[in-house]
Design an enzyme around this catalytic site. Structure first.
Site, PDB file in Angstrom:
ATOM      1  N   HIS A 155      45.104  44.953  33.084  1.00 25.37           N
ATOM      2  CA  HIS A 155      44.381  45.715  34.095  1.00 25.37           C
ATOM      3  C   HIS A 155      44.550  45.042  35.455  1.00 25.37           C
ATOM      4  O   HIS A 155      44.941  43.878  35.521  1.00 25.37           O
ATOM      5  CB  HIS A 155      42.881  45.777  33.741  1.00 25.37           C
ATOM      6  CG  HIS A 155      42.272  44.415  33.646  1.00 25.37           C
ATOM      7  ND1 HIS A 155      42.230  43.702  32.469  1.00 25.37           N
ATOM      8  CD2 HIS A 155      41.697  43.618  34.591  1.00 25.37           C
ATOM      9  CE1 HIS A 155      41.654  42.534  32.683  1.00 25.37           C
ATOM     10  NE2 HIS A 155      41.337  42.443  33.960  1.00 25.37           N
ATOM     11  N   HIS A 199      46.996  41.912  41.036  1.00 18.79           N
ATOM     12  CA  HIS A 199      47.825  41.291  40.004  1.00 18.79           C
ATOM     13  C   HIS A 199      47.285  41.659  38.627  1.00 18.79           C
ATOM     14  O   HIS A 199      46.095  41.911  38.458  1.00 18.79           O
ATOM     15  CB  HIS A 199      47.876  39.769  40.173  1.00 18.79           C
ATOM     16  CG  HIS A 199      46.566  39.113  39.959  1.00 18.79           C
ATOM     17  ND1 HIS A 199      45.573  39.099  40.915  1.00 18.79           N
ATOM     18  CD2 HIS A 199      46.061  38.449  38.888  1.00 18.79           C
ATOM     19  CE1 HIS A 199      44.530  38.456  40.452  1.00 18.79           C
ATOM     20  NE2 HIS A 199      44.784  38.057  39.208  1.00 18.79           N
TER      21      HIS A 199
END
Length: 190
Positions: A42, A127
């Site tokens: 995620h 990220h």
């Protein structure tokens, strides 16, 4: 509850990235990294930590407003990077990063206004964590392998509040379990 707000890539993107990560895990030294599971991939927008249960309704209402105020936007997983001299290996993002950052700012502001104690504000760096290490690790080969990777682009259409259930068994390699607590459509679309 240990909570965070996130953008979840669709299954097709997870499969594309998974194929690349499978190849990374074959590289020399890969067994020295703790690889994250696909189910946990995620883009964290804001990390809330252990949030008091009594604050969750207000946090949820504010996250719903943040989602409604943010239009859907295109995103793809692209390339890679590291934090802490290889202590974290990650895949990056491309697409409408300005809107992704705005959604992250709104998710953090929602928590502050709801009374969730937030640490020091840091500039958002999108990220998706692929692997971690307790020690510094040389990750140049992994970054080179990720350099050419770009997933298909998808349209981010929702903001997700996720609960993180940390491993309790003490079994080496056990992964945290992530559970979507709530989902809100971006732009108010249903």
């Amino acid at each position: 509850m240990r909570l965070f707000a996130a953008v979840l890539p669709p299954d097709g993107v997870i499969r594309e990235l998974g194929a690349v990560v499978d190849a990374l895990r074959e590289l020399p030294g890969a067994d020295g990294l703790r690889w994250t599971g696909r189910a946990g991939w995620h883009f964290t927008l804001a990390f809330y930590g252990e949030a008091d249960d009594g604050l969750v309704p207000e946090l949820s209402a504010r996250l719903e407003r943040a989602a409604r105020r943010t239009d859907p936007f295109p995103l793809a997983v692209r390339r890679g990077g590291q934090f802490g001299r290889g202590r974290a290996l990650w895949a990056g993002a491309e697409g409408d990063l300005a809107t992704l950052r705005l959604l992250a700012e709104r998710a953090e502001a929602a928590a502050r206004k709801a009374g969730v104690p937030m640490g020091e504000h840091r500039r958002y760096k999108p990220h998706l964590t692929l692997a971690r290490s307790r020690d510094a690790v040389e990750v140049r080969a992994y970054l080179e392998a990720l350099d050419a990777f770009v997933s298909r682009t998808w349209t981010v259409r929702e903001l997700v509040l996720v609960r993180s259930n940390l491993p309790a068994s003490g079994v080496a390699g056990e992964q945290p379990r992530y559970e979507a607590v709530a989902r809100w459509p971006l732009g108010g679309a249903g």
